[in-house]
Design an enzyme around this catalytic site. Structure first.
Site, mmCIF file in Angstrom:
data_model
loop_
_atom_site.group_PDB
_atom_site.id
_atom_site.type_symbol
_atom_site.label_atom_id
_atom_site.label_comp_id
_atom_site.label_asym_id
_atom_site.label_seq_id
_atom_site.Cartn_x
_atom_site.Cartn_y
_atom_site.Cartn_z
ATOM 1 N N LYS A 191 0.854 -1.176 0.000
ATOM 2 C CA LYS A 191 0.000 0.000 0.000
ATOM 3 C C LYS A 191 0.899 1.238 0.000
ATOM 4 C CE LYS A 191 -1.540 2.894 2.330
ATOM 5 N NZ LYS A 191 -1.376 4.399 2.231
ATOM 6 N N GLY A 243 6.579 4.863 8.912
ATOM 7 C CA GLY A 243 5.804 6.092 9.026
ATOM 8 C C GLY A 243 6.037 6.736 10.373
ATOM 9 N N VAL A 246 2.035 8.002 15.432
ATOM 10 C CA VAL A 246 0.576 8.053 15.491
ATOM 11 C C VAL A 246 -0.027 6.991 14.581
ATOM 12 C CG1 VAL A 246 -1.453 9.467 15.006
ATOM 13 C CG2 VAL A 246 0.521 10.488 16.138
ATOM 14 N N GLU A 265 9.127 0.854 11.489
ATOM 15 C CA GLU A 265 10.268 1.771 11.374
ATOM 16 C C GLU A 265 9.671 3.165 11.357
ATOM 17 O OE1 GLU A 265 12.434 4.453 10.368
ATOM 18 O OE2 GLU A 265 12.539 3.637 8.341
ATOM 19 N N CYS A 299 13.840 10.121 8.537
ATOM 20 C CA CYS A 299 13.596 9.763 9.936
ATOM 21 C C CYS A 299 14.876 9.668 10.747
ATOM 22 C CB CYS A 299 12.825 8.452 10.007
ATOM 23 S SG CYS A 299 13.579 7.108 9.064
ATOM 24 N N GLU A 398 9.608 15.594 15.915
ATOM 25 C CA GLU A 398 10.174 15.429 14.571
ATOM 26 C C GLU A 398 9.583 16.477 13.629
ATOM 27 O OE1 GLU A 398 11.269 11.645 11.803
ATOM 28 O OE2 GLU A 398 9.194 11.769 12.478
#
Length: 498
Positions: A191, A243, A246, A265, A299, A398
């Site tokens: 996806k 991602g 949340v 991750e 990230c 972040e």
């Protein structure tokens, strides 16, 4: 700072070569999905590029069923045959690497410099590395009682893996997730984000051309609803997600209904500890350039610089001078490190965080934070905040944009305390020529990975990568990344004569 405006004609020429995005489900390539369409816009130029069909629950259901139907034959294929197919897949990726790089630039604004010097070599390396693992997955003999009992283990694929791909580096995400899943004998449903569907499309087309059977790889681009349907589906045996925290928390809540295992991750707020024995000029230039690479949309980037007080001022001056000399803007220009944000929403979010920090006077703003590009693209000027409050929002949360914060430390204990004063734990960086300091920092830093002296993440396909805390759990890359998609069956066998 030098802004290089994008050339709309050059971007449009590449956009004309983009593959038509389809929902790839078994042997079907569907040009429509039940969730409508998404208008894909070039984030550097604002030009419309393509309407993207979006999958809904109907298409996710079909994709999972196709993956389940394809699983037995792929699982039972001789391992050396799977290796041969994946080797051909790597060959095709190598043959199309220039196309992948240009596609990435117009897909989400990844600078060409980032693709050339970081992402493109890694994509190929991971695919080849995991192709080589396909016929080397072994069980263990765990117990022998001669003439009585024999015990051993059988490594098995899970079945169907649901992969939810990140938008900031979709090619890296694909290369770290799909080859190990396939090498282990799983089938997959991918996806991708609606913002970045082109990488997955070409990736899967090349996989099919290499000989991966239809249904082994399925692709359903879509938004949150498609991701939720994939996580909930009882025919999906494991979820791999890259991602933010949340999104991961929402996935865990949905996965709890079936106790579906996950590998996450997630985000990071990586500390970069600079000790006084380093070469000031080269280290400061590295901290600025690498911390801002891919426009800060990474990230594991070292966005929190912690500098020993004895070199703080001269070090910050070099960082600032480096930032002010970095050309930013057009991601097609190979000298550009800081390109656009992925979309207008991200651009406004980053500007908003910078504006809030400035209003709260959380530190000394040395450069950046303004809009750029005359409104034609989603650009934010690189930003440096010195003497930042280490517990302020911009120093703790972040940003995912071109923002660096800098702090002072007196000694190792304070450096470690500052570095660990965050809920994230993806990566940490140490700059020192003293091996004893480096080893002490490696042991004390609360991070899944630590990089010493200008080392960068995932530079070798055999190296595992992943985090702790709000940065997730599980590993990608290396043997550990393969083992995420294998489960162990224990076997006990009586060998006594009846």
């Amino acid at each position: 700072m030098i802004f290089i405006p994008p050339n709309p004609q050059e971007h449009a020429a590449i956009a004309a070569t983009l593959p038509a995005v389809k929902l790839m489900i078994g042997e079907q390539a569907l040009s429509q999905g039940s969730a409508g369409t998404f208008s894909h816009v070039n984030t550097a130029t604002g030009q419309f590029q393509m309407d993207i069909p979006l999958a809904g629950e109907t298409e996710v259901e079909a994709a999972v069923l196709a993956a389940r139907a394809a699983f037995p034959a792929w699982r039972d294929m001789k391992p050396f045959r799977r290796r041969q197919v994946l080797d051909r897949f790597a060959d095709l990726i190598e043959q199309n690497i220039d196309r992948f790089m240009k596609m990435a630039v117009v897909e989400n604004g990844i600078p060409m410099s980032t693709m050339l010097h970081g992402m493109a070599p890694r994509i190929l390396a991971w695919t080849r590395y995991y192709a080589g693992w396909a016929d080397k997955i072994e069980g263990l003999v765990t117990g022998i009682n001669p003439g009585d009992h024999f015990e051993y283990t059988v490594p098995e694929p899970y079945g169907v893996i649901g992969h939810i791909i990140t938008w900031n580096a979709p090619l890296l995400s694909l290369a770290m997730k799909i080859p190990p899943s396939l090498a282990a004998g799983n089938t997959v449903v991918i996806k991708p984000a609606e913002f970045t569907p082109f990488s997955s499309q070409l990736f899967v087309e090349l996989g099919l051309e290499a000989g991966i059977p239809p249904g082994v790889i399925n692709v359903v681009p879509g938004g949150v609803a498609a991701g939720e349907a994939l996580v909930r589906h009882r025919g999906v045996d494991k979820i791999s997600f890259t991602g933010g925290p949340v999104g991961a928390q929402a996935i865990m809540r949905s996965a709890a209904a079936t106790l579906k295992p996950c590998v996450f991750e997630l985000g990071g707020k990586s500390a970069n500890l600079v000790f006084p024995d380093v070469d000031l000029a080269s280290t400061a230039a590295y901290c600025a350039a690498f911390g801002l690479s891919n426009s800060g949309q990474g990230c594991a980037l070292p966005t929190r610089m912690m500098i020993h007080e004895s070199i703080y001022e001269p070090f910050i001056q070099v960082v600032q001078a480096t930032m002010e000399q970095l050309p930013y803007g057009d991601p097609l220009n190979e000298n550009v490190i800081v390109g656009p944000m992925v979309n207008a929403v991200a651009c406004e979010r980053v500007r908003g965080m910078i504006g809030e920090a400035r209003a709260q006077q959380v530190g000394r703003f040395l450069s950046g934070g303004e809009a750029a590009g005359d409104g034609q693209g989603n650009f934010v000027t690189p930003t440096l905040i010195a003497e930042a409050d280490p517990y302020s929002t911009i120093a703790q949360k972040e940003v995912f944009g071109p923002v660096l914060c800098a702090f002072k430390f007196r000694d190792e204990a304070e450096a470690v305390a500052l570095a660990n004063a965050t809920e994230y734990g993806l990566a940490a960086y140490v700059q020192t020529n003293d091996l004893n300091i480096a080893q002490r920092m490696v042991r004390q830093l609360n991070a899944g990975t630590v990089f010493v002296n200008q080392a960068t993440p995932a530079s070798h396909a055999a190296s595992p990568f992943g985090g702790v805390g709000l940065s997730g759990f599980g590993r990608e890359g290396g043997k550990a990344g393969l083992e995420e998609f294998i489960r162990i069956k224990g076997v006990g066998m009586s060998v006594r004569a009846s």
